[in-house]
Design a protein around this motif. Sequence first.
Motif, PDB file in Angstrom:
ATOM      1  N   VAL A 203       0.817  -1.222   0.000  1.00 19.38           N
ATOM      2  CA  VAL A 203       0.000   0.000   0.000  1.00 19.38           C
ATOM      3  C   VAL A 203       0.854   1.277   0.000  1.00 19.38           C
ATOM      4  CG1 VAL A 203      -1.652   1.332   1.367  1.00 19.38           C
ATOM      5  CG2 VAL A 203      -2.001  -1.109   1.028  1.00 19.38           C
ATOM      6  N   ALA A 204       1.961   1.274   0.768  1.00 19.92           N
ATOM      7  CA  ALA A 204       2.751   2.519   0.872  1.00 19.92           C
ATOM      8  C   ALA A 204       3.280   2.978  -0.493  1.00 19.92           C
ATOM      9  CB  ALA A 204       3.886   2.342   1.881  1.00 19.92           C
ATOM     10  N   PRO A 205       3.961   2.121  -1.258  1.00 19.37           N
ATOM     11  CA  PRO A 205       4.455   2.628  -2.553  1.00 19.37           C
ATOM     12  C   PRO A 205       3.406   2.620  -3.651  1.00 19.37           C
ATOM     13  CG  PRO A 205       5.302   0.402  -2.171  1.00 19.37           C
ATOM     14  CD  PRO A 205       4.491   0.775  -0.962  1.00 19.37           C
ATOM     15  N   PHE A 206       2.596   1.565  -3.735  1.00 19.06           N
ATOM     16  CA  PHE A 206       1.779   1.350  -4.933  1.00 19.06           C
ATOM     17  C   PHE A 206       0.389   1.973  -4.858  1.00 19.06           C
ATOM     18  CE2 PHE A 206       4.676  -2.434  -4.843  1.00 19.06           C
ATOM     19  CZ  PHE A 206       5.527  -1.943  -5.805  1.00 19.06           C
ATOM     20  N   VAL A 207      -0.038   2.393  -3.677  1.00 21.08           N
ATOM     21  CA  VAL A 207      -1.308   3.107  -3.562  1.00 21.08           C
ATOM     22  C   VAL A 207      -1.039   4.545  -3.105  1.00 21.08           C
ATOM     23  CG1 VAL A 207      -3.551   3.213  -2.416  1.00 21.08           C
ATOM     24  CG2 VAL A 207      -2.613   0.998  -3.086  1.00 21.08           C
ATOM     25  N   VAL A 208      -0.395   4.681  -1.932  1.00 21.46           N
ATOM     26  CA  VAL A 208      -0.230   6.013  -1.330  1.00 21.46           C
ATOM     27  C   VAL A 208       0.765   6.880  -2.114  1.00 21.46           C
ATOM     28  CG1 VAL A 208       0.587   7.212   0.737  1.00 21.46           C
ATOM     29  CG2 VAL A 208      -0.877   5.189   0.957  1.00 21.46           C
ATOM     30  N   LEU A 209       1.996   6.381  -2.292  1.00 28.08           N
ATOM     31  CA  LEU A 209       3.009   7.177  -3.010  1.00 28.08           C
ATOM     32  C   LEU A 209       2.536   7.492  -4.433  1.00 28.08           C
ATOM     33  CD1 LEU A 209       5.827   8.465  -3.175  1.00 28.08           C
ATOM     34  CD2 LEU A 209       6.712   6.245  -3.901  1.00 28.08           C
ATOM     35  N   LEU A 210       1.949   6.475  -5.076  1.00 29.68           N
ATOM     36  CA  LEU A 210       1.488   6.667  -6.458  1.00 29.68           C
ATOM     37  C   LEU A 210       0.428   7.760  -6.538  1.00 29.68           C
ATOM     38  CD1 LEU A 210       1.602   5.588  -9.396  1.00 29.68           C
ATOM     39  CD2 LEU A 210      -0.287   4.075  -8.790  1.00 29.68           C
ATOM     40  N   GLU A 211      -0.565   7.699  -5.648  1.00 30.70           N
ATOM     41  CA  GLU A 211      -1.628   8.715  -5.647  1.00 30.70           C
ATOM     42  C   GLU A 211      -1.056  10.109  -5.417  1.00 30.70           C
ATOM     43  OE1 GLU A 211      -5.576   6.289  -4.047  1.00 30.70           O
ATOM     44  OE2 GLU A 211      -4.781   7.960  -2.894  1.00 30.70           O
ATOM     45  N   GLU A 212      -0.204  10.229  -4.410  1.00 28.05           N
ATOM     46  CA  GLU A 212       0.314  11.564  -4.073  1.00 28.05           C
ATOM     47  C   GLU A 212       1.239  12.092  -5.164  1.00 28.05           C
ATOM     48  OE1 GLU A 212      -1.125  13.162  -1.836  1.00 28.05           O
ATOM     49  OE2 GLU A 212      -2.207  11.381  -1.169  1.00 28.05           O
ATOM     50  N   LEU A 213       2.048  11.201  -5.734  1.00 31.30           N
ATOM     51  CA  LEU A 213       2.979  11.619  -6.791  1.00 31.30           C
ATOM     52  C   LEU A 213       2.218  12.131  -8.018  1.00 31.30           C
ATOM     53  CD1 LEU A 213       5.995  11.744  -7.282  1.00 31.30           C
ATOM     54  CD2 LEU A 213       5.922   9.414  -8.158  1.00 31.30           C
ATOM     55  N   ILE A 214       1.171  11.408  -8.404  1.00 29.65           N
ATOM     56  CA  ILE A 214       0.433  11.790  -9.612  1.00 29.65           C
ATOM     57  C   ILE A 214      -0.470  13.005  -9.357  1.00 29.65           C
ATOM     58  CG2 ILE A 214      -1.382  11.080 -11.226  1.00 29.65           C
ATOM     59  CD1 ILE A 214      -0.141   8.315 -11.261  1.00 29.65           C
ATOM     60  N   PHE A 215      -1.304  12.920  -8.301  1.00 30.61           N
ATOM     61  CA  PHE A 215      -2.331  13.954  -8.137  1.00 30.61           C
ATOM     62  C   PHE A 215      -1.803  15.209  -7.429  1.00 30.61           C
ATOM     63  CE2 PHE A 215      -4.719  10.037  -8.759  1.00 30.61           C
ATOM     64  CZ  PHE A 215      -5.586  10.440  -9.754  1.00 30.61           C
ATOM     65  N   ARG A 216      -1.109  15.034  -6.296  1.00 31.98           N
ATOM     66  CA  ARG A 216      -0.632  16.213  -5.566  1.00 31.98           C
ATOM     67  C   ARG A 216       0.776  16.620  -6.008  1.00 31.98           C
ATOM     68  NH1 ARG A 216      -5.320  14.075  -4.046  1.00 31.98           N
ATOM     69  NH2 ARG A 216      -4.260  12.412  -2.907  1.00 31.98           N
ATOM     70  N   GLY A 217       1.457  15.742  -6.763  1.00 32.28           N
ATOM     71  CA  GLY A 217       2.775  16.079  -7.270  1.00 32.28           C
ATOM     72  C   GLY A 217       2.705  16.611  -8.689  1.00 32.28           C
ATOM     73  N   LEU A 218       2.621  15.694  -9.651  1.00 31.97           N
ATOM     74  CA  LEU A 218       2.737  16.080 -11.066  1.00 31.97           C
ATOM     75  C   LEU A 218       1.562  16.929 -11.556  1.00 31.97           C
ATOM     76  CD1 LEU A 218       4.169  12.685 -12.298  1.00 31.97           C
ATOM     77  CD2 LEU A 218       5.327  14.887 -12.419  1.00 31.97           C
ATOM     78  N   LEU A 219       0.322  16.473 -11.301  1.00 34.50           N
ATOM     79  CA  LEU A 219      -0.837  17.221 -11.810  1.00 34.50           C
ATOM     80  C   LEU A 219      -0.957  18.590 -11.147  1.00 34.50           C
ATOM     81  CD1 LEU A 219      -3.495  14.382 -12.140  1.00 34.50           C
ATOM     82  CD2 LEU A 219      -2.629  15.808 -13.984  1.00 34.50           C
ATOM     83  N   GLN A 220      -0.709  18.638  -9.842  1.00 36.66           N
ATOM     84  CA  GLN A 220      -0.809  19.920  -9.141  1.00 36.66           C
ATOM     85  C   GLN A 220       0.283  20.879  -9.625  1.00 36.66           C
ATOM     86  OE1 GLN A 220      -1.729  19.707  -5.000  1.00 36.66           O
ATOM     87  NE2 GLN A 220      -0.859  21.719  -4.554  1.00 36.66           N
ATOM     88  N   ARG A 221       1.456  20.331  -9.923  1.00 37.26           N
ATOM     89  CA  ARG A 221       2.554  21.154 -10.435  1.00 37.26           C
ATOM     90  C   ARG A 221       2.170  21.784 -11.777  1.00 37.26           C
ATOM     91  NH1 ARG A 221       7.329  20.770 -13.603  1.00 37.26           N
ATOM     92  NH2 ARG A 221       9.097  21.782 -12.626  1.00 37.26           N
ATOM     93  N   ALA A 222       1.495  20.963 -12.618  1.00 35.44           N
ATOM     94  CA  ALA A 222       1.081  21.484 -13.923  1.00 35.44           C
ATOM     95  C   ALA A 222      -0.026  22.525 -13.790  1.00 35.44           C
ATOM     96  CB  ALA A 222       0.616  20.332 -14.820  1.00 35.44           C
ATOM     97  N   ALA A 223      -0.859  22.396 -12.751  1.00 37.74           N
ATOM     98  CA  ALA A 223      -2.010  23.300 -12.590  1.00 37.74           C
ATOM     99  C   ALA A 223      -1.664  24.561 -11.803  1.00 37.74           C
ATOM    100  CB  ALA A 223      -3.149  22.560 -11.885  1.00 37.74           C
ATOM    101  N   THR A 224      -0.593  24.530 -11.029  1.00 36.76           N
ATOM    102  CA  THR A 224      -0.275  25.644 -10.140  1.00 36.76           C
ATOM    103  C   THR A 224      -0.093  26.995 -10.840  1.00 36.76           C
ATOM    104  OG1 THR A 224       0.645  24.194  -8.452  1.00 36.76           O
ATOM    105  CG2 THR A 224       1.388  26.471  -8.412  1.00 36.76           C
ATOM    106  N   PRO A 225       0.524  27.055 -12.047  1.00 32.51           N
ATOM    107  CA  PRO A 225       0.651  28.373 -12.696  1.00 32.51           C
ATOM    108  C   PRO A 225      -0.682  29.042 -12.981  1.00 32.51           C
ATOM    109  CG  PRO A 225       2.118  26.780 -13.722  1.00 32.51           C
ATOM    110  CD  PRO A 225       1.229  26.011 -12.797  1.00 32.51           C
ATOM    111  N   HIS A 226      -1.796  28.298 -12.947  1.00 31.44           N
ATOM    112  CA  HIS A 226      -3.112  28.880 -13.196  1.00 31.44           C
ATOM    113  C   HIS A 226      -3.712  29.509 -11.941  1.00 31.44           C
ATOM    114  CE1 HIS A 226      -3.572  27.334 -17.298  1.00 31.44           C
ATOM    115  NE2 HIS A 226      -2.900  26.289 -16.856  1.00 31.44           N
ATOM    116  N   GLY A 227      -2.999  29.444 -10.841  1.00 35.21           N
ATOM    117  CA  GLY A 227      -3.497  30.048  -9.608  1.00 35.21           C
ATOM    118  C   GLY A 227      -3.838  29.004  -8.570  1.00 35.21           C
ATOM    119  N   PRO A 228      -3.954  29.441  -7.301  1.00 32.46           N
ATOM    120  CA  PRO A 228      -4.165  28.488  -6.209  1.00 32.46           C
ATOM    121  C   PRO A 228      -5.471  27.699  -6.312  1.00 32.46           C
ATOM    122  CG  PRO A 228      -4.302  30.761  -5.427  1.00 32.46           C
ATOM    123  CD  PRO A 228      -3.786  30.815  -6.821  1.00 32.46           C
TER     124      PRO A 228
END
Lengths: 249, 84
Positions: A164-189
């Motif tokens: 669960v730690a790498p394949f559910v939790v890390l994966l979710e946070e890396l994709i949604f709060r990491g990569l996707l949020q990074r791409a969306a951040t220049p559009h504002g908070p």
Amino acid sequence: MRALAPQGIRPGTHWLLVYGGLILIGEAILALFDVALGAAIHAVLLIAVASHAAYSRHEGDAQLSVMGLIPLVRLLSIVMLIPGIAPIYWYALIGAPALVAAGLAIRAMGASLADIGLGRPQSLMEQVVAASIGLPLGWIAVNVIRLPGLPAEGVHPLLFLAMVAPFVVLLEELIFRGLLQRAATPHGPLVAIVAPNLFYAATYFSTASTGDILFMGAVGMLFSFIVYRTGSLWGVIGANLLLRIALQI
Amino acid sequence: MRRVTTTAPEVVIRALVTDSGLRGLVEIIVVICLVALLLEREMVRHRPGRWAGPAGRNLTALAAPLGIAWVAIAVRRFLELAGV
């Protein structure tokens, strides 16, 4: 505020909306109506997003390729499983190639682990406090929302953590709060916090429970807010893990 | 049917496990997707200009996991044929 965003580079807002809307439609169809049609929509979206990112002359559109990770994870979640193997191992079968994709996406973006929020946090105490939020969230999930746990009855706790730690939790946070949020951040908070978590909530459409979907969407937004303010993923990784453990207990 | 809270919803998984025809259809979709991305990667790789490098890497990032999935599908199909 230590936002995770490349300065001055942002994908076109209208394309974020178009692809985002199609991802939501694909998830809804796949989870609630027709698996094959939903999978086909995700496959077309994956190719469309990759092509757009590859051929666009607008520099920021290269960031759109991270949106391809959602259709990719969904397709993997359908085909990367072997009947007869205990379900707890399915998370590794799905998560391992998805983590490879996330790692390659980070490299393709020319980003470092610190850019994504996996560097050394500026304040350890801040991250510990953020992680502790997982405990009350877990209590709410169990006692109020009555969210079900993962299919891990009788699984050794260490094996549960290893899956669960790498394949559910890390994966979710890396994709949604990491990569996707990074791409969306220049559009504002607002966009940075809401947009990635619309997709996150959509991945729970298949639970067919409005309460589950709204709760996980709200949890995702809280996590996004923390990441937006602290610039680190470690705290929300801890919180997400505590939430999963609470559900299991 | 039991529900789970993850990026790998069991509702979908169960549906596919019990319907081999549906599973096969999605496997074909994945393979088509993989081939399309690989072809595109080849086209982009030889494209002159400043976008060729990052674009090729982006396509690799999305194609590589599908390649892993393709290997898994092939192994599973082989095991099924072998009666394992």
